[in-house]
Design a protein around this motif. Structure first.
Motif, PDB file in Angstrom:
ATOM      1  N   VAL A  79       0.812  -1.176  -0.251  1.00  0.00           N
ATOM      2  CA  VAL A  79      -0.070  -0.105   0.360  1.00  0.00           C
ATOM      3  C   VAL A  79       0.757   1.149  -0.148  1.00  0.00           C
ATOM      4  O   VAL A  79       0.320   2.178  -0.296  1.00  0.00           O
ATOM      5  CB  VAL A  79      -0.998   0.045   0.938  1.00  0.00           C
ATOM      6  N   ILE A 115      -4.568  -2.951   6.881  1.00  0.00           N
ATOM      7  CA  ILE A 115      -4.345  -1.836   6.139  1.00  0.00           C
ATOM      8  C   ILE A 115      -3.419  -2.994   5.150  1.00  0.00           C
ATOM      9  O   ILE A 115      -4.200  -2.288   3.761  1.00  0.00           O
ATOM     10  CB  ILE A 115      -3.119  -0.581   6.011  1.00  0.00           C
ATOM     11  N   HIS A 159      -7.679 -10.159   6.936  1.00  0.00           N
ATOM     12  CA  HIS A 159      -7.696  -8.340   7.092  1.00  0.00           C
ATOM     13  C   HIS A 159      -8.899  -8.527   8.191  1.00  0.00           C
ATOM     14  O   HIS A 159      -9.512  -7.347   8.575  1.00  0.00           O
ATOM     15  CB  HIS A 159      -8.291  -7.984   5.971  1.00  0.00           C
ATOM     16  N   VAL A 174      -1.468   1.782  14.023  1.00  0.00           N
ATOM     17  CA  VAL A 174      -2.439   3.024  14.399  1.00  0.00           C
ATOM     18  C   VAL A 174      -1.883   4.308  14.663  1.00  0.00           C
ATOM     19  O   VAL A 174      -2.529   5.046  14.466  1.00  0.00           O
ATOM     20  CB  VAL A 174      -2.532   2.525  15.426  1.00  0.00           C
ATOM     21  N   GLY A 201      -2.622   7.276  12.500  1.00  0.00           N
ATOM     22  CA  GLY A 201      -3.668   8.042  12.836  1.00  0.00           C
ATOM     23  C   GLY A 201      -3.057   9.532  13.273  1.00  0.00           C
ATOM     24  O   GLY A 201      -3.157  10.800  13.869  1.00  0.00           O
ATOM     25  N   ALA A 221      -5.139  17.499   7.432  1.00  0.00           N
ATOM     26  CA  ALA A 221      -6.339  17.600   7.218  1.00  0.00           C
ATOM     27  C   ALA A 221      -6.393  18.693   8.091  1.00  0.00           C
ATOM     28  O   ALA A 221      -6.844  20.147   7.629  1.00  0.00           O
ATOM     29  CB  ALA A 221      -7.434  16.693   7.475  1.00  0.00           C
ATOM     30  N   LEU A 235     -12.078  18.647   4.118  1.00  0.00           N
ATOM     31  CA  LEU A 235     -11.884  17.089   3.948  1.00  0.00           C
ATOM     32  C   LEU A 235     -11.757  16.546   2.463  1.00  0.00           C
ATOM     33  O   LEU A 235     -10.761  15.628   1.946  1.00  0.00           O
ATOM     34  CB  LEU A 235     -12.419  15.834   4.699  1.00  0.00           C
ATOM     35  N   VAL A 291      -5.257  11.637   1.649  1.00  0.00           N
ATOM     36  CA  VAL A 291      -4.447  10.344   1.625  1.00  0.00           C
ATOM     37  C   VAL A 291      -4.322   9.431   0.307  1.00  0.00           C
ATOM     38  O   VAL A 291      -5.569  10.035  -0.381  1.00  0.00           O
ATOM     39  CB  VAL A 291      -5.275   9.677   2.953  1.00  0.00           C
ATOM     40  N   MET A 316      -3.503   5.200  -1.449  1.00  0.00           N
ATOM     41  CA  MET A 316      -2.529   4.778  -1.057  1.00  0.00           C
ATOM     42  C   MET A 316      -2.704   4.545  -2.302  1.00  0.00           C
ATOM     43  O   MET A 316      -2.676   4.701  -3.320  1.00  0.00           O
ATOM     44  CB  MET A 316      -3.935   4.106  -0.814  1.00  0.00           C
ATOM     45  N   PHE A 322      -7.939   9.010  -4.373  1.00  0.00           N
ATOM     46  CA  PHE A 322      -9.152   9.373  -3.493  1.00  0.00           C
ATOM     47  C   PHE A 322      -9.204  11.235  -3.822  1.00  0.00           C
ATOM     48  O   PHE A 322      -9.971  11.413  -3.845  1.00  0.00           O
ATOM     49  CB  PHE A 322      -9.010   8.762  -2.143  1.00  0.00           C
ATOM     50  N   ARG A 341     -11.893   0.523   3.897  1.00  0.00           N
ATOM     51  CA  ARG A 341     -12.608   2.262   4.677  1.00  0.00           C
ATOM     52  C   ARG A 341     -11.618   2.601   5.939  1.00  0.00           C
ATOM     53  O   ARG A 341     -11.860   1.859   6.521  1.00  0.00           O
ATOM     54  CB  ARG A 341     -14.258   2.040   4.162  1.00  0.00           C
TER      55      ARG A 341
END
Ligand code: HEM
Length: 401
Positions: free
Chosen positions: A72, A94, A101, A239, A243, A250, A283, A289, A291, A316, A350
């Motif tokens: 990714v 991810i 997963h 995480v 995160g 953003a 956003l 982001v 990927m 995205f 997601r």
């Protein structure tokens, strides 16, 4: 920070997501590509495809058979021994396809439910207001470094049950992993440091279990067996990585927008009830982001001859600027009503932390606007943006009366 790369000859067949111009303003490039070559190709850093239309990006995200999540990273890195990798499953969920997963994701979701996230809000608000007080009277700040960058890492530290004193160290590791993915040495030593840190933490939690995510994962059984330590390690590292600079990017981009668009800033101050819609719109417009996926077998997608082993960039951010789906796609409309954006991705991967990300962004903007309703970019300010996997401002000098 943008690094020097060879100039791009033609964006449709030689694109470069690390090009300084692309990092600063990818929007006009996507607009052009959507018209002329909606799925661009490049042989820089391997054979890569770059879709720019919403329809294509979301279809690809749902086709997990042809487009795997085992790679990714947008910028390929050779971090360790491919025969005996430190983390054989990478950073689940991810970096894995089903079946791993499915259960790794299921274990993470409760930590980011609406109810849990609500319980982190007061702490986040206190943290934001404390940060603002440290510079509010001086009349200037670096809204990226002194503010946006400081928030998510401290909230995540609490969830992971690790010391907030390590925030700067974490921030450095996360930047080296994502922002400097093309700097082998820097990237490798950060991965190693992160890995060693969590190995030591896991050993400590085995002796002294707490009520944090790491302790809980170590006590969880899946189909009657403990979770492999490398999976726990990968999940904890994810995480932290997922995160941190996503959310700070953003927050930073949103503050950049408000510092450069006086009307929107004034409107949001005058109509604070718009905040939830504004958060979604910011956003959408500044999705941080991108990927990647690995093409698993030769496939022709909309006439593009993709080969097994090619990379696909899940763009995205470009999907969110597609005028076929969003009216005035390149304009920020704070009270946009129909906003099915994919800033958090689409399909089985997601974002698991979207409730937390939304809360942090909303609280960070609310606290800032409450205390500093008027602000703008500092005169002659030299801004820097990071790009590649995660786009956002890294230096954002602002002034206020
Ligand atoms: C504005 C902030 C954020 C953005 C834009 C964002 C975006 C994304 C995107 C696009 C994905 C999909 C990845 C893919 O399709 O391969 C994702 C996955 C993920 N995100 Fe976030 N994210 C944000 C914040 C967070 C936070 C705060 C956390 C919590 C720690 C988090 C945890 C995750 C996890 C665990 C996954 C993997 C889910 C899976 O593979 O099933 N993210 N995020």
């Amino acid at each position: 920070m943008a690094r020097r790369t060879a100039p791009v000859r033609d964006w449709s067949e030689d694109f470069d997501v690390l090009d300084a111009g692309y990092i600063e303003d990818p929007f006009t490039i996507w607009d052009e590509l959507r018209q002329t070559c909606p799925i661009a190709h490049s042989n820089r850093r391997g054979s890569n495809w770059l879709p720019t239309r919403y329809e294509d990006v979301t279809a690809m995200a749902h086709d997990i058979e042809h487009f795997s999540s085992v790679e990714v990273g947008v910028i390929p890195v050779a971090v360790d021994d491919p025969e005996e990798p430190l983390l054989p499953y990478g950073l689940p969920p991810i970096s894995v396809d089903p079946p791993i997963h499915t259960w790794t994701r299921r274990l993470l979701l409760p930590w980011f439910s609406h109810r849990r996230v609500e319980s982190y809000e007061a702490m986040t608000r206190g943290l934001c207001s404390q940060l603002i007080e440290s510079f509010a009277d001086s009349g200037h700040a670096d809204a990226a470094e002194n503010y946006a960058q400081q928030i998510p890492v401290r909230v995540i530290a609490q969830i992971l049950g690790v010391s907030a004193d390590l925030s700067d160290t974490f921030t450095g590791w996360v930047r080296d992993v994502l922002e400097f993915a093309d700097d082998r040495e820097r990237n490798f030593s950060a991965v190693e440091a992160l890995f060693n840190y969590f190995v030591a933490e896991i050993a400590h939690r085995r002796q002294n279990p707490g009520s944090d995510l790491l302790s809980e994962l170590l006590q969880t059984e899946v189909e009657g067996a403990e979770i492999e330590e490398s999976v726990v390690l990968g999940m904890a590292a994810l995480v932290l990585i997922a995160g941190v600079d996503t959310t700070w990017s953003a927050i930073g981009s949103s503050l950049w927008h408000l510092a450069t668009h006086e009307d929107d800033r004034k409107r949001l101050v005058a109509e604070p009830e718009l905040m939830p819609l504004a958060v979604e719109e910011l956003l959408r417009a500044y999705s941080p982001v991108t990927m990647a996926r690995l093409v698993t077998s030769d496939i022709e997608f909309k006439g593009c001859p993709m080969k097994a082993g090619d990379k696909l960039l899940m763009n995205f951010p470009a999907a969110n600027r597609d005028p076929a789906v969003f009216e005035d796609a390149d304009k920020v409309v704070l009270d946009r009503q129909h906003n099915r954006h994919v800033a958090f991705g689409s399909g089985i991967h997601r974002c698991a932390g979207s409730n937390l990300a939304r809360m942090e962004l909303r609280v960070a903007l609310e606290e800032w606007l409450k205390r500093i309703p008027e602000f703008r970019l500092a005169e002659g300010a030299e801004l820097t943006w990071a790009g590649g996997q995660v786009r956002g401002p890294r230096v954002l000098p602002v002034v206020f009366p």
